[in-house]
Design an enzyme around this catalytic site. Structure first.
Site, PDB file in Angstrom:
ATOM      1  CB  SER A  15      -0.951   0.015   1.205  1.00  0.00           C
ATOM      2  OG  SER A  15      -0.231  -0.059   2.416  1.00  0.00           O
ATOM      3  CG  ASP A 191      -1.666   4.091   9.560  1.00  0.00           C
ATOM      4  OD1 ASP A 191      -0.582   4.569   9.166  1.00  0.00           O
ATOM      5  OD2 ASP A 191      -2.397   3.384   8.839  1.00  0.00           O
ATOM      6  CG  HIS A 194      -0.965   3.234   5.372  1.00  0.00           C
ATOM      7  ND1 HIS A 194      -1.574   2.571   6.415  1.00  0.00           N
ATOM      8  CD2 HIS A 194      -0.901   2.362   4.337  1.00  0.00           C
ATOM      9  CE1 HIS A 194      -1.878   1.335   6.021  1.00  0.00           C
ATOM     10  NE2 HIS A 194      -1.473   1.194   4.774  1.00  0.00           N
TER      11      HIS A 194
END
Length: 218
Positions: A15, A191, A194
């Site tokens: 991601s 978080d 990310h």
């Protein structure tokens, strides 16, 4: 600059690389790059090295472990016929040990992570591509944080594999540790995993130094 004229540069990962890219967009459209370091890398290469005409292709998939990246490696990465590949993977290999999203038989230990990386590297080199390895990272200075501690173990494993193949290693964990000594985590990530835009610029900076032999952007 290690990239040659008309090079295809595939950035592979999870991601952190994906960054909301449009999977259906053709690779020549900016939507295919997402909104992270892959997008910024294409912009930097176009703006600062227009004569090279390098195309960046984003092959990040959110949630991927090293095993999942390896599963799609041939179709998703090598079939792009890249001249250069960067690999940024490993944080999910660690995270799956904590988030309950994988069965015990699916968990990847450090040895398994290293072997997955070796397989990807060997096949990339066999295809004639240049390569570099980026460390997985967590934006957490507490080295006793359980997840952060494990991510650092996978980062160390990524370094070892890069050294085995004499490939450049981009130590993103060290870069983030440096900026976190100056500013709190929320300035770079919501978080700790990310990156936001500022953190993606740090990834770009470190990757750019590797590509150019230490030159700064611009």
């Amino acid at each position: 600059m290690v990239l040659k004229k008309n090079s295809i540069f595939v950035v592979a990962g999870d991601s952190v690389t994906d960054c909301d890219r449009d999977f259906l967009a053709p690779t020549w459209k900016s939507e295919s790059l997402g909104n992270g370091y892959a997008y910024f890398l294409q912009a930097a290469l176009t703006g600062f090295c227009p004569e090279l005409n390098v195309q960046v292709i984003n092959r990040g998939v959110g949630g991927d472990t090293s095993a999942q990246l390896l599963d799609r490696w041939q179709e998703d990465v090598l079939e792009c016929k890249p001249d250069f590949i960067s690999i940024l993977i490993g944080v999910n290999d660690a995270w799956r040990h904590f988030d309950g999203h994988a069965g015990l038989n699916e968990l990847i230990d450090v040895a398994g992570f290293k072997e997955n990386c070796r397989k990807m590297i060997r096949s990339g080199l066999d295809c004639g591509a240049g390569m570099c390895i980026l460390s997985p990272f967590m934006l957490e200075l507490n080295k006793e944080d359980p997840l952060g501690k494990m991510v650092r173990e996978y980062a160390a494993a990524a370094r070892e594999v890069a050294q085995e193949f004499k490939l450049p290693y981009v130590d993103l964990q060290a870069a983030f540790d440096e900026v976190l000594a100056q500013r709190y985590t929320c300035n770079f990530s919501p978080d700790r995993i990310h990156p936001n835009e500022a953190a993606h610029m740090i990834i770009l900076r470190e990757l750019w130094k590797t590509l150019t032999g230490g030159q700064l952007l611009g």
